[in-house]
Scaffold this motif. Structure first.
Motif, PDB file in Angstrom:
ATOM      1  N   LEU A  35      13.651  12.738   0.371  1.00  0.00           N
ATOM      2  CA  LEU A  35      13.121  11.514   0.749  1.00  0.00           C
ATOM      3  C   LEU A  35      11.464  12.021   1.476  1.00  0.00           C
ATOM      4  N   LEU A  36      11.863  12.869   2.399  1.00  0.00           N
ATOM      5  CA  LEU A  36      10.622  13.608   3.063  1.00  0.00           C
ATOM      6  C   LEU A  36       9.440  14.104   2.067  1.00  0.00           C
ATOM      7  N   LEU A  37      10.075  14.889   1.240  1.00  0.00           N
ATOM      8  CA  LEU A  37       8.990  15.291   0.065  1.00  0.00           C
ATOM      9  C   LEU A  37       8.573  14.063  -0.955  1.00  0.00           C
ATOM     10  N   ILE A  55       3.724  10.752  -2.192  1.00  0.00           N
ATOM     11  CA  ILE A  55       3.012   9.513  -1.997  1.00  0.00           C
ATOM     12  C   ILE A  55       2.071   9.111  -1.161  1.00  0.00           C
ATOM     13  N   LEU A  56       2.034  10.141  -0.288  1.00  0.00           N
ATOM     14  CA  LEU A  56       0.843  10.018   0.970  1.00  0.00           C
ATOM     15  C   LEU A  56      -0.318  10.294   0.530  1.00  0.00           C
ATOM     16  N   PHE A  57      -0.304  11.119  -0.452  1.00  0.00           N
ATOM     17  CA  PHE A  57      -1.719  11.517  -0.923  1.00  0.00           C
ATOM     18  C   PHE A  57      -2.267  10.382  -2.001  1.00  0.00           C
ATOM     19  N   THR A  58      -1.424   9.268  -2.176  1.00  0.00           N
ATOM     20  CA  THR A  58      -1.931   8.143  -2.922  1.00  0.00           C
ATOM     21  C   THR A  58      -2.622   6.930  -2.118  1.00  0.00           C
ATOM     22  N   ASP A  59      -3.426   6.124  -2.607  1.00  0.00           N
ATOM     23  CA  ASP A  59      -3.611   5.018  -1.753  1.00  0.00           C
ATOM     24  C   ASP A  59      -3.935   3.885  -2.924  1.00  0.00           C
ATOM     25  N   TYR A  60      -2.839   3.170  -3.081  1.00  0.00           N
ATOM     26  CA  TYR A  60      -2.859   2.147  -4.293  1.00  0.00           C
ATOM     27  C   TYR A  60      -2.091   1.075  -3.650  1.00  0.00           C
ATOM     28  N   ASN A  61      -2.930  -0.330  -4.180  1.00  0.00           N
ATOM     29  CA  ASN A  61      -1.998  -1.451  -3.735  1.00  0.00           C
ATOM     30  C   ASN A  61      -1.414  -2.031  -4.835  1.00  0.00           C
ATOM     31  N   VAL A  62      -0.129  -1.772  -4.729  1.00  0.00           N
ATOM     32  CA  VAL A  62       0.775  -2.370  -5.878  1.00  0.00           C
ATOM     33  C   VAL A  62       0.754  -3.830  -6.096  1.00  0.00           C
ATOM     34  N   ASN A  71       0.802  -1.298  -0.059  1.00  0.00           N
ATOM     35  CA  ASN A  71       0.020   0.079  -0.050  1.00  0.00           C
ATOM     36  C   ASN A  71       0.841   1.185   0.086  1.00  0.00           C
ATOM     37  N   THR A  72       0.615   2.070  -0.734  1.00  0.00           N
ATOM     38  CA  THR A  72       1.628   3.187  -1.092  1.00  0.00           C
ATOM     39  C   THR A  72       1.566   4.312   0.162  1.00  0.00           C
ATOM     40  N   LYS A  73       0.360   4.508   0.732  1.00  0.00           N
ATOM     41  CA  LYS A  73       0.277   5.354   1.888  1.00  0.00           C
ATOM     42  C   LYS A  73       0.984   4.794   2.990  1.00  0.00           C
ATOM     43  N   PHE A  74       0.861   3.523   3.262  1.00  0.00           N
ATOM     44  CA  PHE A  74       1.387   2.711   4.293  1.00  0.00           C
ATOM     45  C   PHE A  74       3.164   3.005   4.201  1.00  0.00           C
ATOM     46  N   TYR A  75       3.724   2.532   2.904  1.00  0.00           N
ATOM     47  CA  TYR A  75       4.965   2.881   2.764  1.00  0.00           C
ATOM     48  C   TYR A  75       5.391   4.323   2.776  1.00  0.00           C
ATOM     49  N   ALA A  76       4.506   5.262   2.378  1.00  0.00           N
ATOM     50  CA  ALA A  76       4.796   6.806   2.491  1.00  0.00           C
ATOM     51  C   ALA A  76       5.090   6.950   3.798  1.00  0.00           C
TER      52      ALA A  76
END
Length: 335
Positions: free
Chosen positions: A138-140, A145-152, A109-114
């Protein structure tokens, strides 16, 4: 070039063996082997071993009862307290949060890893007391990525290229439906991702290896606890290149998780075959030898390793249910 050379070598040995089979030396060796083999097959020892191979006779033997004793204890616990352990397992808040973390990690999950990236970057900036361009980037990146919510992982499930590559190595029927989608929305998992990121950022000061340990340790611990057979797959894959003590720790943890699984599964029955009985007897014999050795302390430590790895036989034979699972484990070990 290599294939031609190998073909020549194989051809040479085949030709040599054909010539050797016609010689008098081969006939003498063959007769000696046949005589020894026949005597051994008809010996009292082999008759006893064959008798132990018969299930009913085996169960009546004292040796079987001694070896089966620890497993009998687990079976009794399962029978009397299986419902209690099962209920405690299913209602555990700690395990629910742990599995939520696992499912988010497995789903990629992109939000999780962000959030993890943000945690790493912030902790490095705060605890290093110095500006780092890499950590700022890395912070930016994490915030973006935090604004995305996709399961790779869903992409892998649908990708024909991924399926083709897996088919090449013998895993054509693998499925990526490996996580619980209901756990993806839990805030606890996202919070712990951020916390793990902070811890990883602190450890990043030592090395990148130390930084990734918390994440992989949690994922591995949760995965094996939830699916003990996954520990068998991991150990089979990592056996050729992982240090012995680290492999022993993984094997021991897998054994613990599987024992916990059997305890919370009501009326679970362990399968102990003649090979297991023989291995159990070997462990008993080795333990007695260790006690009376010149260096008892070291011998018992070595025996402990024997216990862990030989005990894995019982875990594998009881956890692996199908030929497909067994062949997959063998394939991983060979690869």
């Amino acid at each position: 070039m290599h294939s031609v050379l190998i073909a020549y070598i194989i051809g040479f040995f085949n030709a040599f063996f054909r010539i050797f089979k016609k010689s008098a030396v081969y006939r003498i060796f063959d007769k000696v082997y046949s005589a020894i083999s026949s005597s051994w097959k008809n010996s009292v020892i082999m008759q006893k071993i064959k008798a132990c191979g018969q299930h009913d006779v085996q169960k009546q033997s004292v040796l079987y009862k001694i070896v089966h004793l620890p497993f009998l204890v687990l079976e009794n616990i399962s029978e009397k307290a299986g419902d209690f352990f099962s209920s405690a397992y299913e209602n555990s808040v700690i395990l629910k949060n742990l599995y939520a973390f696992l499912d988010n990690a497995l789903s990629l999950n992109t939000k999780f890893y962000a959030l993890m990236l943000v945690g790493i970057a912030l902790s490095r900036q705060l605890f290093a007391f110095s500006f780092s361009a890499k950590m700022s980037v890395l912070l930016l990146l994490g915030i973006a990525i935090l604004f995305t919510d996709y399961n790779v992982t869903d992409f892998f499930e649908e990708s024909k290229t991924v399926k083709f590559l897996l088919a090449l190595i013998g895993f054509s029927d693998i499925s990526f439906d490996i996580y619980d989608k209901t756990n993806l929305k839990k805030r606890s998992a996202l919070f712990f991702a951020f916390v793990v990121g902070i811890v990883s950022g602190i450890l990043l000061k030592k090395s990148y290896i130390f930084a990734i340990i918390p994440f992989f340790a949690i994922v591995l611990a949760a995965l094996v606890l939830k699916y003990p057979i996954s520990g068998i797959f991991f150990s089979a894959f990592s056996a050729p290149f992982v240090p012995t003590m680290l492999l022993a720790a993984l094997v021991l943890y897998t054994e613990f998780c599987f024992c916990f699984y059997t305890v919370r599964t009501k009326d679970f029955k362990w399968k102990i075959d003649s090979i297991g009985t023989g291995l159990g007897f070997f462990l008993i014999f080795m333990f007695i030898s260790s006690i009376f050795s010149f260096s008892a302390k070291k011998s018992i430590l070595v025996w402990g390793l024997y216990l862990i790895f030989i005990g894995y036989y019982f875990t594998i034979t009881n956890a692996v249910k199908t030929k497909k699972q067994l062949y997959s484990i063998i394939r991983l070990f060979v690869i």
